[in-house]
Design an enzyme around this catalytic site. Sequence first.
Site, PDB file in Angstrom:
ATOM      1  N   HIS A 155      -2.635   0.782   6.659  1.00 51.83           N
ATOM      2  CA  HIS A 155      -3.003   0.803   5.241  1.00 51.83           C
ATOM      3  C   HIS A 155      -3.218   2.248   4.803  1.00 51.83           C
ATOM      4  O   HIS A 155      -3.720   3.068   5.577  1.00 51.83           O
ATOM      5  CB  HIS A 155      -4.270  -0.016   4.996  1.00 51.83           C
ATOM      6  CG  HIS A 155      -4.581  -0.243   3.551  1.00 51.83           C
ATOM      7  ND1 HIS A 155      -3.766  -0.976   2.710  1.00 51.83           N
ATOM      8  CD2 HIS A 155      -5.622   0.185   2.770  1.00 51.83           C
ATOM      9  CE1 HIS A 155      -4.294  -1.009   1.498  1.00 51.83           C
ATOM     10  NE2 HIS A 155      -5.412  -0.301   1.504  1.00 51.83           N
ATOM     11  N   CYS A 175       0.808  -1.222   0.000  1.00 53.70           N
ATOM     12  CA  CYS A 175       0.000   0.000   0.000  1.00 53.70           C
ATOM     13  C   CYS A 175       0.842   1.274   0.000  1.00 53.70           C
ATOM     14  O   CYS A 175       0.620   2.190  -0.804  1.00 53.70           O
ATOM     15  CB  CYS A 175      -0.970  -0.013   1.182  1.00 53.70           C
ATOM     16  SG  CYS A 175      -0.174   0.009   2.816  1.00 53.70           S
ATOM     17  N   HIS A 222      -5.692   2.364  -4.107  1.00 50.44           N
ATOM     18  CA  HIS A 222      -4.791   1.718  -3.142  1.00 50.44           C
ATOM     19  C   HIS A 222      -4.343   0.375  -3.701  1.00 50.44           C
ATOM     20  O   HIS A 222      -4.859  -0.102  -4.712  1.00 50.44           O
ATOM     21  CB  HIS A 222      -5.497   1.535  -1.798  1.00 50.44           C
ATOM     22  CG  HIS A 222      -6.673   0.597  -1.849  1.00 50.44           C
ATOM     23  ND1 HIS A 222      -6.965  -0.313  -0.852  1.00 50.44           N
ATOM     24  CD2 HIS A 222      -7.655   0.415  -2.785  1.00 50.44           C
ATOM     25  CE1 HIS A 222      -8.062  -0.993  -1.155  1.00 50.44           C
ATOM     26  NE2 HIS A 222      -8.491  -0.570  -2.327  1.00 50.44           N
TER      27      HIS A 222
END
Length: 215
Positions: free
Chosen positions: A103, A52, A115
């Site tokens: 994240h 990420c 993402h």
Amino acid sequence: MKKAASLVLALSIGFGAFAGSAAAATELETAVDRLVGVDYKYGGTTTKGFDCSGFTGYVFEKLGIDLPRRSADQATVGAKVGKDELRPGDLVFFNTDGKGISHVGIYMGDGNFAHSSSSRGVSIGKMNDSYYSKRYVTARRVLDETQYVALATEAAPAAPVVAEAPPAPAPAPAPEAAAVTEDVALSTEAAELAAEHAGENVAVEDVVEALRQLM
């Protein structure tokens, strides 16, 4: 087969998210669109695979902005913004492991964020998705106003060039005016002729004949 289906899904979501601006994609949208479908790879920072924060760091590097490597560290840069104040280019952070920020994605507008997830790789997600909405933590704004306008907004269309109208031609004199002008010229010429011969011994008949010819 499963991988191919995931790729098709990611591409369809990505193209659907930006379909309205395809004709005039921003630099941010272009940078993200090129990566949709790239596989997830733990620790990955290249197009061979992204985690990420590797994905967000790669995109912003292409835009000329350096970010820290880890998602938790990326959450310390820029300025904090509320969820209701998000604009394209803001970083959005989530707690997916129950231990804090783990994240990160890039807000793209209209409730979408880009993402790299472990299940889909680089894809477009929804902020109101039940999974992510429950795990949302915060957002950071790393683009200043100048960078935001240049990288995350569509350029304003140039104003149309309006040709300057040529000057209107001067109206032609009316026939009556032309006749008056001619009469004035003849009278002036007759007066000049009379003055020219003033003091000379000229017969009256000659002067009258000259005036008659002029008239």
